[in-house]
Design a protein around this motif. Structure first.
Motif, PDB file in Angstrom:
ATOM      1  N   ALA A 185      29.573  38.491  34.198  1.00  0.00           N
ATOM      2  CA  ALA A 185      28.174  38.531  34.634  1.00  0.00           C
ATOM      3  C   ALA A 185      27.875  37.402  35.618  1.00  0.00           C
ATOM      4  O   ALA A 185      27.265  37.622  36.683  1.00  0.00           O
ATOM      5  N   ILE A 192      29.716  38.068  39.072  1.00  0.00           N
ATOM      6  CA  ILE A 192      29.087  39.097  39.894  1.00  0.00           C
ATOM      7  C   ILE A 192      27.763  38.604  40.455  1.00  0.00           C
ATOM      8  O   ILE A 192      27.458  38.788  41.644  1.00  0.00           O
ATOM      9  N   ALA A 193      26.971  37.946  39.624  1.00  0.00           N
ATOM     10  CA  ALA A 193      25.683  37.428  40.092  1.00  0.00           C
ATOM     11  C   ALA A 193      25.872  36.393  41.185  1.00  0.00           C
ATOM     12  O   ALA A 193      25.108  36.355  42.166  1.00  0.00           O
ATOM     13  N   THR A 244      23.205  42.761  39.257  1.00  0.00           N
ATOM     14  CA  THR A 244      24.383  42.419  38.450  1.00  0.00           C
ATOM     15  C   THR A 244      24.598  43.449  37.351  1.00  0.00           C
ATOM     16  O   THR A 244      25.716  43.919  37.122  1.00  0.00           O
TER      17      THR A 244
END
Length: 317
Positions: free
Chosen positions: A24, A27-28, A182
């Motif tokens: 997470a 990706i963010a 995300t």
């Protein structure tokens, strides 16, 4: 400048507890102007074996730098890890310098052992909640919450709840749009509220022998009725005294508590998914008095029905 995220591991940690939050943040960071930089940590450094047998290369605590956020993962090895003085000291030190201290699943036990959670409201995996309460009576355990934010401390339930918590942290850092993108990239829900139940009340109360399974279903379909012990006992052809005792042993709670849990689940569903007035929902789910329902919501979800509805509306827009 990248935000530094420390991921604290130990032997027999749960691989997905670490991988979910790491993915997470990764990706963010690709969407945001300020990316995240993750550092796996362990007591001695080197390869640390997860409970699945797969291992992750880590940095020793003695050479770890400063972190914006420390995430302590859960896993089968949490009992040994929570009694490690070095890990406890490291967590306490990070609490004086890091902006946030977080845990996934049974990682909460390590935070509690380090003295980080006394007087705070927290959560962990529902199967471990009673043990956490017993070991650390000063900690306020919300056994049914997905994740809980109390000051600089964030705690979450099982594997997927760690991702929910990470998305909430990303929202705090980079905004709702980045967190939503995300979640889309990960193909997960963007925002499950922290107070949402970890599992269905019917699933929780299912007797291993399914002795009262039909009764629980009947209760769920007849919430508007006055469901006293006598009414329920009559439904299964038992005396009230024998019913109360047998029900508590099989289901794990009193008949009154079971009825309230089923009413709360039905009421919350209506609050979140419909536009019916609160007093109508209270009547149709057997609370009758909206104030009585509000008090039950505060006990169980730590939010009144109106706040839960506002949050649900905001998530839908």
């Amino acid at each position: 400048m990248a935000r530094q995220i420390g991921i604290l591991l130990y032997p027999d940690f749960q691989l997905l507890d670490a991988a979910g939050v790491t993915a997470a943040f990764e990706i963010a960071g690709g969407f945001g102007e300020a990316p995240y930089e993750m550092t796996p940590l362990s007591r001695h450094g080197g390869l640390v074996r997860s409970s699945s047998g797969m291992a992750i290369e880590t940095v020793p605590l003695t050479t770890a730098g400063q972190f914006d956020t420390l995430v302590v993962v859960g896993g089968e090895g949490h009992r040994q890890a929570m009694n490690c003085p070095e890990l406890q000291a490291f967590i306490r030190y990070q609490a004086t310098t890091a902006r946030r201290i977080c845990s996934v699943c049974t990682g909460t036990f390590l935070l509690a052992a380090a003295g980080m959670l006394d007087g705070r409201r927290v959560t962990t995996h529902w199967q471990q909640a009673a043990t956490l309460k017993a070991l650390f009576p000063e900690v306020m355990v919300s056994a049914d919450a997905i994740h809980v934010h109390d000051g600089p401390v964030w705690t979450s339930a099982g594997i997927s709840a760690g991702i929910d918590m990470a998305l909430a942290l990303i929202t705090e850092d980079l905004g709702a749009d980045i967190a939503r993108r995300t979640a889309q990239q990960m193909v997960v829900f963007y925002h499950r509220p922290g107070g949402q139940s970890q599992f269905s009340a019917l699933l929780e109360m299912a007797s291993p022998q399914e002795r009262f399974a039909d009764l629980l279903g009947w209760i769920r379909s007849n919430l508007k009725q006055r469901l006293t012990v006598d009414v329920l006992a009559s439904q299964v052809g038992m005396s009230s005294r024998n019913f109360s005792r047998s029900f508590r042993v099989a289901v794990g709670m009193s008949p009154a508590k079971a009825v309230e849990r089923l009413r709360l689940e039905a009421a919350r569903e209506q609050v979140e998914r419909s536009t019916l007035p609160i007093e109508v929902i209270a009547a149709m789910t057997g609370f009758h008095d909206p104030e009585r329902m509000r008090r039950a919501f505060l006990r169980e979800f730590h939010q009144p029905p109106q706040s839960i509805r506002r949050n649900a509306t905001a998530r839908a827009t």
